[in-house]
Scaffold this motif. Structure first.
Motif, PDB file in Angstrom:
ATOM      1  N   ARG A 159       0.831  -1.213   0.000  1.00 23.19           N
ATOM      2  CA  ARG A 159       0.000   0.000   0.000  1.00 23.19           C
ATOM      3  C   ARG A 159       0.864   1.261   0.000  1.00 23.19           C
ATOM      4  O   ARG A 159       0.554   2.247  -0.673  1.00 23.19           O
ATOM      5  N   LEU A 160       1.947   1.222   0.749  1.00 25.57           N
ATOM      6  CA  LEU A 160       2.838   2.385   0.837  1.00 25.57           C
ATOM      7  C   LEU A 160       3.591   2.610  -0.475  1.00 25.57           C
ATOM      8  O   LEU A 160       3.777   3.760  -0.895  1.00 25.57           O
ATOM      9  N   VAL A 161       3.996   1.546  -1.142  1.00 25.73           N
ATOM     10  CA  VAL A 161       4.637   1.683  -2.452  1.00 25.73           C
ATOM     11  C   VAL A 161       3.657   2.326  -3.434  1.00 25.73           C
ATOM     12  O   VAL A 161       4.046   3.189  -4.231  1.00 25.73           O
ATOM     13  N   ALA A 162       2.404   1.935  -3.370  1.00 26.63           N
ATOM     14  CA  ALA A 162       1.394   2.529  -4.257  1.00 26.63           C
ATOM     15  C   ALA A 162       1.253   4.031  -4.009  1.00 26.63           C
ATOM     16  O   ALA A 162       1.091   4.812  -4.952  1.00 26.63           O
ATOM     17  N   VAL A 163       1.324   4.445  -2.748  1.00 30.51           N
ATOM     18  CA  VAL A 163       1.283   5.879  -2.422  1.00 30.51           C
ATOM     19  C   VAL A 163       2.460   6.586  -3.093  1.00 30.51           C
ATOM     20  O   VAL A 163       2.300   7.658  -3.687  1.00 30.51           O
ATOM     21  N   CYS A 164       3.628   5.990  -3.021  1.00 29.51           N
ATOM     22  CA  CYS A 164       4.830   6.598  -3.622  1.00 29.51           C
ATOM     23  C   CYS A 164       4.724   6.689  -5.135  1.00 29.51           C
ATOM     24  O   CYS A 164       5.114   7.691  -5.735  1.00 29.51           O
ATOM     25  N   LEU A 165       4.195   5.662  -5.756  1.00 27.59           N
ATOM     26  CA  LEU A 165       4.113   5.627  -7.220  1.00 27.59           C
ATOM     27  C   LEU A 165       2.917   6.408  -7.766  1.00 27.59           C
ATOM     28  O   LEU A 165       2.764   6.524  -8.981  1.00 27.59           O
ATOM     29  N   ALA A 166       2.092   6.950  -6.870  1.00 28.01           N
ATOM     30  CA  ALA A 166       0.964   7.766  -7.330  1.00 28.01           C
ATOM     31  C   ALA A 166       1.447   9.033  -8.034  1.00 28.01           C
ATOM     32  O   ALA A 166       0.735   9.602  -8.858  1.00 28.01           O
ATOM     33  N   ASP A 167       2.657   9.474  -7.720  1.00 23.59           N
ATOM     34  CA  ASP A 167       3.256  10.614  -8.415  1.00 23.59           C
ATOM     35  C   ASP A 167       3.963  10.081  -9.654  1.00 23.59           C
ATOM     36  O   ASP A 167       4.898   9.283  -9.554  1.00 23.59           O
ATOM     37  N   ASP A 168       3.500  10.508 -10.819  1.00 24.89           N
ATOM     38  CA  ASP A 168       4.019   9.990 -12.088  1.00 24.89           C
ATOM     39  C   ASP A 168       5.502  10.249 -12.302  1.00 24.89           C
ATOM     40  O   ASP A 168       6.127   9.607 -13.145  1.00 24.89           O
TER      41      ASP A 168
END
Length: 119
Positions: free
Chosen positions: A79-88
């Motif tokens: 879930r935390l990796v997804a937060v980080c990758l939300a920024d293109d």
């Protein structure tokens, strides 16, 4: 990619774990994040809008850690990796979730899970 933004030691209380007492009582989780991205534009412009604002990122990560409980720190790390990758602009992110109060009946220095994801 050689440019990186690193955030280490973000400590947030969460209610994650497989045992009832972990979900009821909660515990501290410590998170380390490393983002890989091109920082040339930010370095040239000297403007925060041209980079990932690490303070805002820390806030979003903290909300996730304190949010919906999961059984495994593997799931939390995902879930935390997804937060980080939300920024293109982020090409890759590495997240380590430490569980310093893990319910282990032996003395231990650390329990952690590390995930690295790329676009």
């Amino acid at each position: 990619m050689t440019d990186r933004i690193t955030l280490r030691g973000l400590r947030v209380r969460g209610n994650h774990g497989v045992f009832d007492f972990e979900r009821r009582d909660g515990q501290d989780f410590v998170v380390d994040v490393e983002l890989e991205l091109d920082l040339a534009e930010a370095a040239a412009s000297d403007h925060v809008d041209d980079t990932v604002h690490y303070g805002e990122l820390a806030g979003r990560l903290a909300e996730t850690i304190a949010g919906e409980p999961v059984n495994l720190i593997e799931t939390l790390a995902d879930r935390l990796v997804a937060v980080c990758l939300a920024d293109d602009r982020v090409a890759a992110a590495t997240v380590t979730v430490h569980k310093p109060q893990a319910p282990i009946p032996h003395e231990f220095a650390d329990v952690a899970v590390t995930l690295r994801r790329t676009r």
